[in-house]
Structure formats: C-alpha cells, structure tokens
Design a protein around this motif. Structure first.
Motif, PDB file in Angstrom:
ATOM      1  N   ALA A 185       3.461   2.835   2.749  1.00 19.12           N
ATOM      2  CA  ALA A 185       3.338   1.595   1.977  1.00 19.12           C
ATOM      3  C   ALA A 185       3.737   0.385   2.818  1.00 19.12           C
ATOM      4  O   ALA A 185       3.068  -0.658   2.762  1.00 19.12           O
ATOM      5  CB  ALA A 185       4.195   1.680   0.719  1.00 19.12           C
ATOM      6  N   TYR A 232       1.003  -0.412   5.300  1.00 18.82           N
ATOM      7  CA  TYR A 232      -0.143  -1.038   4.640  1.00 18.82           C
ATOM      8  C   TYR A 232       0.146  -2.509   4.364  1.00 18.82           C
ATOM      9  O   TYR A 232      -0.721  -3.375   4.566  1.00 18.82           O
ATOM     10  CB  TYR A 232      -0.474  -0.301   3.344  1.00 18.82           C
ATOM     11  N   SER A 234      -2.866  -8.815   0.527  1.00 16.95           N
ATOM     12  CA  SER A 234      -3.426  -7.979  -0.534  1.00 16.95           C
ATOM     13  C   SER A 234      -2.300  -7.388  -1.390  1.00 16.95           C
ATOM     14  O   SER A 234      -1.179  -7.190  -0.934  1.00 16.95           O
ATOM     15  CB  SER A 234      -4.260  -6.849   0.069  1.00 16.95           C
ATOM     16  N   ARG A 277      -0.910  -4.278  -3.718  1.00 16.86           N
ATOM     17  CA  ARG A 277      -1.064  -2.836  -3.801  1.00 16.86           C
ATOM     18  C   ARG A 277      -0.129  -2.313  -4.878  1.00 16.86           C
ATOM     19  O   ARG A 277       1.049  -2.631  -4.914  1.00 16.86           O
ATOM     20  CB  ARG A 277      -0.731  -2.185  -2.471  1.00 16.86           C
ATOM     21  N   GLU A 325       2.241   0.204  -6.550  1.00 12.83           N
ATOM     22  CA  GLU A 325       3.192   1.181  -6.025  1.00 12.83           C
ATOM     23  C   GLU A 325       3.399   2.351  -6.984  1.00 12.83           C
ATOM     24  O   GLU A 325       4.424   3.017  -6.955  1.00 12.83           O
ATOM     25  CB  GLU A 325       4.524   0.504  -5.722  1.00 12.83           C
TER      26      GLU A 325
END
Length: 106
Positions: free
Chosen positions: A59, A62, A69, A71, A73
């Motif tokens: 994570a 990324y 962006s 994301r 979790e």
C-alpha cells in the motif's frame, strides 16, 4: 509487484499442517503429530503479522508511485477475514487429523 504474496503467505501454515500432519500420522517423518500441530498453530500466529506487513508495504509503495490517486484500504479487512477463515480451517484440519491418528492406532 507483491499484490498476491500476502494471500499466499497466509496459506502456508495450513499447507504445512496438511502435508506434515499426514506424514506424522504415517510416521514417515521424525516429527511427532503434536509437534507438527504446535508448529502450525505458532506459524498461524506469526504469519498473519508478516502478511499484514507485506500488505502495508504494498500500500505504501502504491501511494508513493501514485500520490494523487485514492485507494481503498479495505484489503486489510479482507486479509484479516482470510486470517480468521484459515485459522478456523487449520483447527478443523488438526481435529480431523487427530481422529485419523486415533483410528490408525486402534
């Protein structure tokens, strides 16, 4: 790069129990069945920590590569649920193998 590694790592204690437990029942390895069970249960405690660490690393990588962006979790909740499922399945496998061992001894 390491997206599926946390899930693969979670399966390892279960696979160890299935393979080594069967061999311990048949006495083809030097480990006793109780030792195999203890190793599997201890691994089931340690391996999810490693899996969560790998997922956190994924994570963070990324987020570093894609800073703008968003994301979700929720993968950590899924990983926790897989941990609970695999723990339950491991306990069921241990119980089944224990009864198989008892039936072989009679």
């Amino acid at each position: 790069m390491l997206e599926s590694v946390p899930l693969i790592v979670l399966i390892l204690p279960l696979l160890f129990q299935i393979i080594a437990g069967r061999k311990a029942i048949g006495e083809t390895i030097s480990l006793k069945f109780g030792t195999v069970c203890i190793i599997s249960l201890i691994a089931q405690i340690i391996v999810p920590v490693i899996s969560f660490y790998i997922a956190t690393y994924n994570a963070n990588k990324y987020i570093e590569q894609n800073p703008n962006s968003l994301r979700c979790e929720m993968e950590f909740v899924g990983l926790f649920m897989f941990t609970l499922i695999f723990t339950f399945v491991l306990i069921v496998v241990i119980i089944i193998q224990y009864f198989m061992k008892r039936s072989y001894e009679k």
